[in-house]
Write a protein that holds these residues in place. Structure first.
Motif, PDB file in Angstrom:
ATOM      1  N   GLN A   1       0.829  -1.205   0.000  1.00 14.10           N
ATOM      2  CA  GLN A   1       0.000   0.000   0.000  1.00 14.10           C
ATOM      3  C   GLN A   1       0.867   1.260   0.000  1.00 14.10           C
ATOM      4  OE1 GLN A   1      -3.320  -0.761  -0.145  1.00 14.10           O
ATOM      5  NE2 GLN A   1      -3.648   1.350  -0.785  1.00 14.10           N
ATOM      6  N   ASN A   2       2.057   1.150   0.582  1.00 15.37           N
ATOM      7  CA  ASN A   2       2.955   2.300   0.624  1.00 15.37           C
ATOM      8  C   ASN A   2       3.542   2.578  -0.760  1.00 15.37           C
ATOM      9  OD1 ASN A   2       2.946   1.005   3.409  1.00 15.37           O
ATOM     10  ND2 ASN A   2       3.949   2.946   3.847  1.00 15.37           N
ATOM     11  N   ARG A   3       3.639   3.838  -1.116  1.00 16.49           N
ATOM     12  CA  ARG A   3       4.253   4.251  -2.363  1.00 16.49           C
ATOM     13  C   ARG A   3       5.750   4.479  -2.161  1.00 16.49           C
ATOM     14  NH1 ARG A   3       3.391   8.966  -3.966  1.00 16.49           N
ATOM     15  NH2 ARG A   3       3.746   8.563  -6.178  1.00 16.49           N
ATOM     16  N   ASP A   4       6.525   4.241  -3.205  1.00 18.01           N
ATOM     17  CA  ASP A   4       7.938   4.602  -3.206  1.00 18.01           C
ATOM     18  C   ASP A   4       8.020   6.057  -3.687  1.00 18.01           C
ATOM     19  OD1 ASP A   4      10.627   4.949  -3.493  1.00 18.01           O
ATOM     20  OD2 ASP A   4      10.973   3.149  -4.687  1.00 18.01           O
ATOM     21  N   ILE A   5       8.273   6.963  -2.760  1.00 18.81           N
ATOM     22  CA  ILE A   5       8.229   8.393  -3.093  1.00 18.81           C
ATOM     23  C   ILE A   5       9.633   8.994  -3.248  1.00 18.81           C
ATOM     24  CG2 ILE A   5       6.011   8.691  -1.940  1.00 18.81           C
ATOM     25  CD1 ILE A   5       7.498   9.875   0.450  1.00 18.81           C
ATOM     26  N   ARG A   6      10.652   8.153  -3.245  1.00 26.75           N
ATOM     27  CA  ARG A   6      12.025   8.676  -3.273  1.00 26.75           C
ATOM     28  C   ARG A   6      12.306   9.519  -4.506  1.00 26.75           C
ATOM     29  NH1 ARG A   6      15.283   3.250  -2.771  1.00 26.75           N
ATOM     30  NH2 ARG A   6      13.556   2.654  -4.142  1.00 26.75           N
ATOM     31  N   PHE A   7      11.785   9.097  -5.652  1.00 25.45           N
ATOM     32  CA  PHE A   7      12.096   9.804  -6.893  1.00 25.45           C
ATOM     33  C   PHE A   7      10.837  10.375  -7.541  1.00 25.45           C
ATOM     34  CE2 PHE A   7      14.957   6.121  -6.366  1.00 25.45           C
ATOM     35  CZ  PHE A   7      16.137   6.808  -6.105  1.00 25.45           C
ATOM     36  N   SER A   8       9.813  10.594  -6.734  1.00 28.80           N
ATOM     37  CA  SER A   8       8.538  11.073  -7.258  1.00 28.80           C
ATOM     38  C   SER A   8       8.224  12.471  -6.735  1.00 28.80           C
ATOM     39  CB  SER A   8       7.410  10.117  -6.859  1.00 28.80           C
ATOM     40  OG  SER A   8       6.156  10.618  -7.250  1.00 28.80           O
ATOM     41  N   ALA A   9       7.660  13.302  -7.627  1.00 29.64           N
ATOM     42  CA  ALA A   9       7.225  14.634  -7.187  1.00 29.64           C
ATOM     43  C   ALA A   9       5.984  14.539  -6.310  1.00 29.64           C
ATOM     44  CB  ALA A   9       6.939  15.497  -8.409  1.00 29.64           C
ATOM     45  N   ASN A  10       5.225  13.457  -6.481  1.00 31.37           N
ATOM     46  CA  ASN A  10       4.042  13.212  -5.658  1.00 31.37           C
ATOM     47  C   ASN A  10       4.484  12.533  -4.359  1.00 31.37           C
ATOM     48  OD1 ASN A  10       1.636  12.474  -4.502  1.00 31.37           O
ATOM     49  ND2 ASN A  10       0.955  11.151  -6.174  1.00 31.37           N
ATOM     50  N   LYS A  11       4.370  13.237  -3.268  1.00 33.34           N
ATOM     51  CA  LYS A  11       4.850  12.719  -1.992  1.00 33.34           C
ATOM     52  C   LYS A  11       3.752  12.073  -1.151  1.00 33.34           C
ATOM     53  CE  LYS A  11       9.034  13.949  -2.848  1.00 33.34           C
ATOM     54  NZ  LYS A  11      10.044  12.908  -3.175  1.00 33.34           N
ATOM     55  N   ALA A  12       2.572  11.829  -1.732  1.00 31.73           N
ATOM     56  CA  ALA A  12       1.521  11.106  -1.004  1.00 31.73           C
ATOM     57  C   ALA A  12       2.063   9.727  -0.631  1.00 31.73           C
ATOM     58  CB  ALA A  12       0.277  10.976  -1.867  1.00 31.73           C
ATOM     59  N   PRO A  13       1.982   9.339   0.630  1.00 31.00           N
ATOM     60  CA  PRO A  13       2.664   8.116   1.081  1.00 31.00           C
ATOM     61  C   PRO A  13       1.980   6.810   0.688  1.00 31.00           C
ATOM     62  CG  PRO A  13       1.534   9.156   2.912  1.00 31.00           C
ATOM     63  CD  PRO A  13       1.412  10.099   1.755  1.00 31.00           C
ATOM     64  N   TYR A  14       0.690   6.858   0.300  1.00 28.18           N
ATOM     65  CA  TYR A  14      -0.040   5.614   0.079  1.00 28.18           C
ATOM     66  C   TYR A  14      -0.687   5.588  -1.317  1.00 28.18           C
ATOM     67  CZ  TYR A  14       0.390   5.783   5.135  1.00 28.18           C
ATOM     68  OH  TYR A  14       0.891   5.912   6.401  1.00 28.18           O
ATOM     69  N   LYS A  15      -0.797   4.401  -1.864  1.00 24.13           N
ATOM     70  CA  LYS A  15      -1.524   4.221  -3.114  1.00 24.13           C
ATOM     71  C   LYS A  15      -3.020   4.359  -2.836  1.00 24.13           C
ATOM     72  CE  LYS A  15       1.967   0.934  -4.650  1.00 24.13           C
ATOM     73  NZ  LYS A  15       2.273  -0.497  -4.858  1.00 24.13           N
ATOM     74  N   ASN A  16      -3.746   4.903  -3.801  1.00 20.64           N
ATOM     75  CA  ASN A  16      -5.201   5.041  -3.637  1.00 20.64           C
ATOM     76  C   ASN A  16      -5.941   3.887  -4.291  1.00 20.64           C
ATOM     77  OD1 ASN A  16      -4.755   5.636  -6.294  1.00 20.64           O
ATOM     78  ND2 ASN A  16      -5.726   7.656  -6.250  1.00 20.64           N
ATOM     79  N   ASN A  17      -5.238   2.760  -4.439  1.00 17.49           N
ATOM     80  CA  ASN A  17      -5.818   1.552  -5.025  1.00 17.49           C
ATOM     81  C   ASN A  17      -5.234   0.327  -4.350  1.00 17.49           C
ATOM     82  OD1 ASN A  17      -3.415   0.413  -6.702  1.00 17.49           O
ATOM     83  ND2 ASN A  17      -3.504   2.585  -7.248  1.00 17.49           N
ATOM     84  N   MET A  18      -5.816  -0.825  -4.644  1.00 18.78           N
ATOM     85  CA  MET A  18      -5.245  -2.100  -4.237  1.00 18.78           C
ATOM     86  C   MET A  18      -5.074  -2.937  -5.494  1.00 18.78           C
ATOM     87  SD  MET A  18      -7.195  -3.073  -0.671  1.00 18.78           S
ATOM     88  CE  MET A  18      -6.908  -2.100   0.801  1.00 18.78           C
TER      89      MET A  18
END
Length: 226
Positions: free
Chosen positions: A65-82
């Motif tokens: 569920q956690n997003r990899d935000i290291r190289f993303s401009a979007n810093k939202a920590p979680y995916k909005n899907n499963m």
């Protein structure tokens, strides 16, 4: 699948932060447990016709569920899907497989190979060069076409290296991904017939997957992902 799964994901989308998730951790765990149950039911049915899936557990197929935000401009920590991916080797596989995506008003199922590595892509293009008429026949069959439409994927604007622009299968050779999709309504996802619905559409992908598996077998041992 829990009946409030889409409600949870909708609320998560509006409150995508650690504070909200911590406050709703129990709701998340119950929702994830329900999704694991659906994935488990699907996996058991798929194992009956796909021997390569033996040994996989539901959690081997479900994405974090956690997003990899290291190289993303979007810093939202979680995916909005499963999402879950069914292929030999689980969600980390790199060959053809089946995918299920759960997201409010944007649910779908899919299959194929998404963004194969250079060596795999070369193998697929070689197979298209040799047997493109076979793939054309598969994807243009009325039952396949009505279920999935066209193959999705980023395309080269020009012909790939070593292939002429007048190649009879140049449109397929230009593809960089080989994915087919079918939308699902929120009602279908929350219904008791979801597993049966998915299996019905997944079965329509079998010849498509067989073609891709034959192409990448020498490249990676035949393990797969979309």
């Amino acid at each position: 699948m829990n009946k409030d799964t889409l409600e949870f994901l909708s609320d998560l989308t509006e409150n995508n932060n650690k504070e909200w998730m911590d406050a709703n951790r129990d709701w998340y765990q119950e929702t994830r447990k329900g999704f694991l149950g659906t994935v488990g039911d699907l996996l058991e049915e798929l194992k009956k016709r796909q021997p390569g899936l033996e040994g996989l557990r539901p959690k081997d197929c479900i994405f974090r569920q956690n997003r990899d935000i290291r190289f993303s401009a979007n810093k939202a920590p979680y995916k909005n899907n499963m999402g879950a991916y069914f292929s030999p080797g689980g969600k980390k596989s790199v060959g053809p497989g089946y995918y299920l995506h759960i997201q409010p008003r944007e649910c779908f199922l899919a299959g194929g190979i998404w963004m194969p590595a250079a060596e795999q892509l070369k193998k697929i293009r070689q197979e298209i060069d040799y047997s493109g008429a076979e793939l054309e026949k598969i994807i243009k069959a009325p039952s396949f076409k009505s279920a999935f439409g066209d193959i999705h994927g980023e395309r080269l604007k020009t012909s790939p290296r070593d292939y002429s622009t007048d190649h009879p299968h140049i449109d397929l050779l230009r593809l960089k991904s080989f994915v087919v999709t079918h939308p699902l309504t929120d009602q279908e996802v929350l219904s008791d017939g979801l597993v049966e619905t998915c299996l019905g559409y997944y079965s329509k992908m079998d010849e498509f997957h067989a073609f891709l598996a034959q192409a990448v077998d020498d490249a990676d041992g035949g393990e797969g992902i979309i």
